[in-house]
Design an enzyme around this catalytic site. Structure first.
Site, PDB file in Angstrom:
ATOM      1  CG  HIS A 139      -1.814   1.081   1.592  1.00 43.73           C
ATOM      2  ND1 HIS A 139      -1.455   2.192   1.779  1.00 43.73           N
ATOM      3  CD2 HIS A 139      -3.137   0.962   1.016  1.00 43.73           C
ATOM      4  CE1 HIS A 139      -2.630   2.904   1.971  1.00 43.73           C
ATOM      5  NE2 HIS A 139      -3.544   2.165   1.500  1.00 43.73           N
ATOM      6  CG  ASP A 216       0.631  -2.129   5.957  1.00 38.99           C
ATOM      7  OD1 ASP A 216      -0.407  -2.512   6.606  1.00 38.99           O
ATOM      8  OD2 ASP A 216       0.566  -1.529   4.909  1.00 38.99           O
ATOM      9  CD  GLN A 219      -6.721  -4.403   4.256  1.00 38.20           C
ATOM     10  OE1 GLN A 219      -7.904  -5.032   4.536  1.00 38.20           O
ATOM     11  NE2 GLN A 219      -7.147  -3.075   3.924  1.00 38.20           N
ATOM     12  CE  LYS A 242      -7.072  -0.133   6.348  1.00 37.04           C
ATOM     13  NZ  LYS A 242      -8.156   0.506   5.346  1.00 37.04           N
ATOM     14  CB  CYS A 380      -3.811   3.589  -1.589  1.00 33.89           C
ATOM     15  SG  CYS A 380      -4.940   4.791  -1.422  1.00 33.89           S
TER      16      CYS A 380
HETATM   17  N1  7TS Z   1      -1.752  -0.643   4.684  1.00 30.66           N
HETATM   18  C1  7TS Z   1      -2.718  -1.505   4.141  1.00 30.66           C
HETATM   19  C2  7TS Z   1      -2.406  -2.879   3.676  1.00 30.66           C
HETATM   20  C3  7TS Z   1      -3.864  -0.830   3.788  1.00 30.66           C
HETATM   21  O1  7TS Z   1      -4.819  -1.679   3.094  1.00 30.66           O
HETATM   22  C4  7TS Z   1      -4.301   0.582   4.245  1.00 30.66           C
HETATM   23  C5  7TS Z   1      -5.684   1.005   3.843  1.00 30.66           C
HETATM   24  C6  7TS Z   1      -3.328   1.216   4.920  1.00 30.66           C
HETATM   25  C7  7TS Z   1      -1.951   0.784   5.052  1.00 30.66           C
HETATM   26  C8  7TS Z   1      -3.655   2.525   5.484  1.00 30.66           C
HETATM   27  O2  7TS Z   1      -4.261   2.325   6.486  1.00 30.66           O
HETATM   28  P1  7TS Z   1      -4.965   3.804   7.239  1.00 30.66           P
HETATM   29  O3  7TS Z   1      -5.814   3.349   8.265  1.00 30.66           O
HETATM   30  O4  7TS Z   1      -3.634   4.356   7.970  1.00 30.66           O
HETATM   31  O5  7TS Z   1      -5.490   4.624   6.190  1.00 30.66           O
HETATM   32  N2  7TS Z   1      -6.258   0.338   2.801  1.00 30.66           N
HETATM   33  C9  7TS Z   1      -7.346   0.961   2.202  1.00 30.66           C
HETATM   34  C10 7TS Z   1      -8.097   0.121   1.202  1.00 30.66           C
HETATM   35  O6  7TS Z   1      -7.549  -1.142   0.657  1.00 30.66           O
HETATM   36  N3  7TS Z   1      -9.211   0.922   0.597  1.00 30.66           N
HETATM   37  O7  7TS Z   1      -9.199   2.092   1.386  1.00 30.66           O
HETATM   38  C11 7TS Z   1      -8.139   2.141   2.259  1.00 30.66           C
END
Ligand code: 7TS
Length: 422
Positions: A139, A216, A219, A242, A380
């Site tokens: 990501h 990371d 997910q 999430k 992303c």
């Molecule tokens: N890493 C992964 C693997 C992610 O899927 C996401 C967000 C992030 C980092 C960032 O997370 P945040 O909570 O700091 O924003 N992924 C997604 C997605 O797949 N669709 O919208 C956000």
């Protein structure tokens, strides 16, 4: 002989799920919202999950009965808020598999957690000519902070390639590991492909080469049991929103020995022991990394989400989502012109695909007309799109409350797309 995508999915837990999904759905008020007279089939859980009433109630209770600032007052409410905030930290610690509460830093989310490591660990330990290793399936949150660190330090970013199924090429990974590798930062579960990476294997190899490992886990934590001490990683990042918790709250797990020696991320209240104009001394971890008034109700809501996940059972959730993944894969392969992007042998509940007849945004629009919420775009993860030669994909991603019937509605919608554009 070629192996078909549906044969490639393998998870430790198989068989029909023992999860009472109908009962669980009643806990999620949003699932009762109607779009054109029908409940929304919410298949965009990788972007953010819906929240159970128990989480909403915990936040409501905090503001109606417990609100005060933390770590400051001697008064009753402040002590209560502090206790709840610190209890949430203990819940997170147990949830990710450490007994050490001070290894848990509250952040705004995965993005901020990774930036914290890049800033506070990276600037101290990475020098010109060093290397940082990430993969082709990251990501942007696990790419850009490292690029910025490389720009600042003169280090080089190296990328582990992936195969056509969206799996890491582990031989290439080992070739890329050198004594110059200082940090390996890898996604646990890919948001665009669904691939579950062999984190422990990566950690062992990276440690043998003298590198620290950042994972990371954005997910992973909503879908798999995660035990950082078993994985052996040095840092692990996650997002509350999430995993059925509130937005704006996340976590950085860091090994105590590393956090102890790291410089602060931001300066301000709570992260200091004493301040004079001549010299400031910093607080211990985790507080050294939590400058300013924290997202108190976010932490408390995340604690409630963890209680909820425990009550349902993360193994049961994994089994249910695996069933949806298998069923969804089979059903999608019935659709003319559909290409699955992400066919790893070990996958979580993410189905990214393209249709020959229509652009993913049109697919997303027509599915929305049917009350089916999916995400269309690059998620992303633009390098993943580049690797597979597509501008974007349509993505369905599952949570504990999803059903086979919702997948059927998506597949009906895809036949409709083919009828309109075909
Ligand atoms: N890493 C992964 C693997 C992610 O899927 C996401 C967000 C992030 C980092 C960032 O997370 P945040 O909570 O700091 O924003 N992924 C997604 C997605 O797949 N669709 O919208 C956000």
């Amino acid at each position: 002989m070629a192996v078909s995508p549906k044969e490639r999915i393998a998870m430790p837990v198989a068989g029909r799920p023992p999860l009472d999904v109908e009962r669980i759905r009643q806990d999620f008020p949003v699932l009762r919202v109607l779009q054109r007279g029908r409940p929304i089939a919410y298949l965009d859980n990788a972007a953010t999950s819906q929240k159970p009433q128990q989480v909403i109630d915990a936040i409501y209770r905090y503001y109606s009965e417990q609100n005060a600032n933390v770590h400051r007052g001697v008064h009753y409410l402040s002590q209560q808020a502090t206790d709840l905030y610190e209890q949430a930290r203990s819940k997170v610690a147990k949830f990710v598999g450490t007994t050490v509460g001070c290894e848990i830093v509250f952040t705004r989310g995965t993005t901020e957690s990774i930036n914290l490591v890049a800033h506070s660990y990276g600037r101290q330990h990475v020098k010109s000519g060093d290397e940082i290793l990430i993969s082709h399936m990251e990501h942007h949150s696990n790419i850009v902070p490292w690029q910025m660190l490389c720009e600042q330090t003169g280090a080089h970013l190296k990328v582990i390639p992936i195969n056509d199924d969206g799996e890491l090429l582990l031989d290439e990974f080992e070739k890329l590991l050198t004594p110059r590798t200082k940090i390996v930062s890898i996604v646990h579960v890919s948001n665009a492909l669904g691939t579950i990476n062999p984190v422990k294997y990566i950690v062992d190899k990276a440690h043998a080469a003298g590198a620290v490992v950042v994972v990371d886990g954005a997910q992973a934590t909503p879908h798999l049991p995660v035990t950082v001490k078993e994985l052996g990683c040095d840092f692990y990042a996650l997002s509350g929103h999430k995993m059925y918790g509130p937005t704006g709250i996340g976590v950085l797990y860091g090994r105590a020995e590393l956090l102890e020696r790291m410089q602060p991320f931001q300066g301000g209240g709570d992260m200091i022991l004493s301040v004079t104009f001549e010299k400031t001394t910093y607080n211990h971890h985790p507080f050294r990394f939590e400058a300013g008034t924290p997202h108190i109700e976010g932490a408390i809501g995340l604690g409630a989400a963890i209680d909820y996940l425990h009550a349902v059972g993360i193994e049961k959730i994994a089994a249910h989502e695996h069933d949806l993944l298998e069923y969804g894969t089979q059903r999608l392969l019935e659709v003319d012109g559909l290409r699955l992007i992400g066919t790893a042998r070990v996958k979580a509940g993410v189905l990214g695909f393209t249709l020959a007849s229509a652009h993913p945004h049109d697919v997303g629009q027509i599915l929305d007309d049917q009350g089916v919420a999916v995400r269309a775009g690059h998620h992303c993860a633009q390098p993943v799109m580049q690797r597979f030669g597509v501008p974007a994909t349509t993505r369905a991603s599952f949570g504990m409350y999803n059903t086979r019937e919702e997948i059927d509605r998506m597949v009906d919608g895809l036949h409709e797309v083919n009828r309109i554009f075909g």
